[in-house]
Design an enzyme around this catalytic site. Structure first.
Site, PDB file in Angstrom:
ATOM      1  N   ASP A  64      56.945 -10.276 -10.104  1.00  0.00           N
ATOM      2  CA  ASP A  64      57.346 -11.303  -9.098  1.00  0.00           C
ATOM      3  C   ASP A  64      58.324 -10.484  -7.912  1.00  0.00           C
ATOM      4  O   ASP A  64      59.183  -9.741  -7.836  1.00  0.00           O
ATOM      5  CB  ASP A  64      58.259 -12.357  -9.352  1.00  0.00           C
ATOM      6  CG  ASP A  64      57.908 -12.911 -10.472  1.00  0.00           C
ATOM      7  OD1 ASP A  64      56.932 -12.616 -11.122  1.00  0.00           O
ATOM      8  OD2 ASP A  64      58.875 -13.923 -11.139  1.00  0.00           O
ATOM      9  N   GLU A 239      56.992 -22.205 -12.390  1.00  0.00           N
ATOM     10  CA  GLU A 239      57.968 -21.263 -12.061  1.00  0.00           C
ATOM     11  C   GLU A 239      58.160 -20.936 -10.606  1.00  0.00           C
ATOM     12  O   GLU A 239      57.155 -21.311  -9.870  1.00  0.00           O
ATOM     13  CB  GLU A 239      57.280 -19.881 -12.677  1.00  0.00           C
ATOM     14  CG  GLU A 239      57.228 -20.060 -14.385  1.00  0.00           C
ATOM     15  CD  GLU A 239      56.798 -18.422 -15.000  1.00  0.00           C
ATOM     16  OE1 GLU A 239      57.472 -18.147 -15.896  1.00  0.00           O
ATOM     17  OE2 GLU A 239      55.980 -17.938 -14.673  1.00  0.00           O
TER      18      GLU A 239
HETATM   19  C1  FRU Z   1      57.354 -15.474 -13.247  1.00  0.00           C
HETATM   20  C2  FRU Z   1      58.445 -15.151 -14.132  1.00  0.00           C
HETATM   21  C3  FRU Z   1      59.598 -15.780 -13.663  1.00  0.00           C
HETATM   22  C4  FRU Z   1      60.768 -15.100 -14.241  1.00  0.00           C
HETATM   23  C5  FRU Z   1      60.278 -13.674 -14.282  1.00  0.00           C
HETATM   24  C6  FRU Z   1      60.559 -12.779 -15.498  1.00  0.00           C
HETATM   25  O1  FRU Z   1      56.312 -14.538 -13.069  1.00  0.00           O
HETATM   26  O2  FRU Z   1      57.998 -15.449 -15.338  1.00  0.00           O
HETATM   27  O3  FRU Z   1      59.642 -17.280 -14.040  1.00  0.00           O
HETATM   28  O4  FRU Z   1      61.974 -15.404 -13.321  1.00  0.00           O
HETATM   29  O5  FRU Z   1      58.724 -13.751 -14.025  1.00  0.00           O
HETATM   30  O6  FRU Z   1      60.240 -11.373 -14.985  1.00  0.00           O
END
Ligand code: FRU
Length: 545
Positions: A64, A239
């Site tokens: 992300d 998310e």
């Molecule tokens: C989304 C996610 C978020 C988390 C991160 C962990 O892709 O699962 O929810 O903070 O990636 O790398």
């Protein structure tokens, strides 16, 4: 790791997927051909499938985008990063900086995993008047990052600050600043709410398919205000939310937009959005709670969030160009994953309601090199119009406008196309199709025969989105970059982002129709320059740490 293991586990249970994820042109008057550099994978950012004008880390794993903020001339892009390997793990915040959101300079890792606490996704703000007391002087400004501190048993929200415009970071000594004792509670997006002169946080409760809103006056004490959800798409987990206000183009009316990423067993990773009102306390959806508004119709756009405190008020979005379904398995070597190009968001009124419009940022035009233009050409089935003229390329921007209009006296000879579009990375047994299906009025990208599709089950796909013609006209604005295709249909009415892993030797471009003819009203194709060179261009970000 937990979330990933859990979602991988359920995918495995279903037995469906394995969850693991410049060239020189010579131009003459009517041709555009590329000198092949695909065999040269020895240079900087020249590995097979390495994207030429999208952001990707020099090495190792990325997911992300995080901490998007503009501060004193620099656009910051932090990102979920594994400093130790090419698969997900050891999550930390990598860091890159740009002056134009096109050219990026790599900065050192900003926030590193410590002991067994990983640094999960979050945001960053400019604390303009030192509301946190963490800046250096009483009325000075500083950058504050708000992230999820993740351990195997708990997720809570923590902060860190920088006194040197983002070069180095200190974790706040009394972290966490928000702890609800929950195992799944993450991805805080914090922004300044001008009307109520306070900070607002929107944060995900993934398994409950909800987001929560908190308020604060100092980024340290947080007070819960309300919850939203489950609404819209409620399968899988929620998310990386985002919340912001936008003008409805040409009306003066303002609306709030809530972005939510969701990761579901069958469909993998995708994003939806809601439009409505936010009074500083709670979000009211304008639509019925089962209406799903899709942000991107491709398979590879996830965790998209927008920049905070951009000076000209533009709302700028970037997303992770991948899908948890296969992110750990994509066939790249020393690095894994990329971010999308940056898009500017707007709201627009349509007969069906207010919808989000996405357009590539104009700054990308600086990458344009050799150019070819055509107009008013009637294409018939089997014409192979462009292949004949030897158009090829691996990093291209294509703008095509097709018109299909009923002819007064229809006959077999002038029957209209049932499908038309553009094929890229075309060669013997390989092609990626960006097409339009007239009967269903939909735009699609077909990556069924796009090259290497076998590294995971479930990669083969034809992604489709409804896009009615505007007065018989279909516009496709396409960005091709070595292992990716982003298509903006009808001036951003729909967007489709898909990764592909083609044989770079087979890179012809072709315009095609089936079932009859279509008019290519206009066509522009540019070669796009790479943004990467081994020597950093100091004019871009002169204040590198
Ligand atoms: C989304 C996610 C978020 C988390 C991160 C962990 O892709 O699962 O929810 O903070 O990636 O790398």
């Amino acid at each position: 790791m937990k979330i990933l293991l859990l979602s991988c586990f359920s995918l495995l249970c279903l037995g469906l997927y394995c969850c693991t994820s410049p060239t020189d042109y010579t131009t003459n008057t009517d041709t555009l051909s590329q000198t092949d550099s695909s065999n040269d994978d020895s240079g900087y950012y020249q590995e097979p499938y390495r994207l030429a004008y999208h952001f990707s880390p020099e090495k190792n794993w990325m997911n992300d985008p995080n901490g998007l903020v503009y501060y004193q001339g620099n656009y910051h892009l932090f990102y979920q990063y594994n400093p130790t390997g090419t698969r997900w793990g050891h999550m930390s915040w990598g860091h890159a900086v740009s002056k134009d959101l096109v050219h990026w300079e790599h900065w050192p890792v900003a926030l590193e995993m410590e002991d067994s606490t990983m640094i999960f996704s979050g945001s960053a703000v400019v604390d303009q008047h030192n509301s946190s007391g963490l800046c250096q002087a009483p009325d000075s400004s500083c950058l504050v990052a708000i992230y999820t501190a993740h351990t195997d048993s708990i997720q809570n929200q923590a902060i860190a600050y920088s006194h040197d415009r983002g070069r180095t970071w200190t974790k706040y000594k009394n972290n966490p600043v928000l702890d609800e004792g929950m195992k799944d509670f993450r991805d805080p997006k914090v922004f300044w709410h001008e009307k109520e002169r306070k900070w607002v946080m929107v944060v995900a409760l993934p398994r409950e398919k909800k987001v929560r809103f908190y308020e604060s006056h100092n980024l340290i004490q947080w007070n819960m205000m309300s919850e939203f959800g489950p609404e819209g798409f409620v399968d899988g987990i929620w998310e990386c939310p985002d919340l912001f206000e936008l003008e409805v183009e040409g009306t003066g009316q303002r609306k709030w937009v809530l972005l939510v990423s969701y990761n579901a067993d069958l469909t993998g990773s995708a994003m939806q959005y809601f439009t409505g009102d936010f009074d500083g306390k709670s979000f009211q959806n304008d639509n019925t709670n089962d209406l799903v508004l899709t942000l991107d119709y491709g398979r590879d756009f996830y965790a998209g969030v927008t920049w905070n405190q951009v000076p000209d008020q533009r709302r700028l979005l970037i997303g992770w160009f991948n899908n948890w379904m296969y992110a750990n398995d994509i066939p790249t070597s020393t690095w894994r994953s990329a971010q999308s190009i940056v898009r500017e968001l707007q709201l627009k009124e349509f007969p069906e309601g207010i919808r989000l419009i996405q357009r590539p940022i104009p700054a990308l035009q600086a990458l344009r090199q050799a150019h070819k233009h055509e107009e008013n050409i009637t294409i018939k089935e089997g014409d192979n119009f462009l292949s004949l003229e030897n158009i090829q390329g691996k990093q291209l921007e294509i703008i095509a406008e097709f018109v299909y209009e009923a002819i007064d006296t229809p006959s077999e000879a002038n029957a209209l196309a049932s499908e038309f579009g553009i094929k890229v990375f075309k060669g013997d047994k390989q092609e990626t199709i960006i097409g339009y299906d007239v009967a269903s009025q939909s735009l699609f990208v077909d990556r069924t025969q796009s090259g290497d599709t076998t590294f995971t089950e479930g990669f083969v796909a034809k992604t489709v989105g409804l896009m009615p013609a505007e007065e018989g006209t279909i516009k496709m604005h396409i960005f091709v970059d070595r292992s990716s295709i982003e298509v903006f249909g009808n001036d951003g009415y729909i967007v489709m982002s898909n990764r592909i892993f083609p044989d770079p030797q087979k890179d012809a471009v072709d315009i095609y129709t089936t079932g009859g003819m279509v008019t290519l009203k206009s066509l522009d194709i540019w070669e796009l320059q790479s943004i990467w060179s081994a020597e950093a261009d100091q004019s871009l970000v002169s204040d590198k740490p």
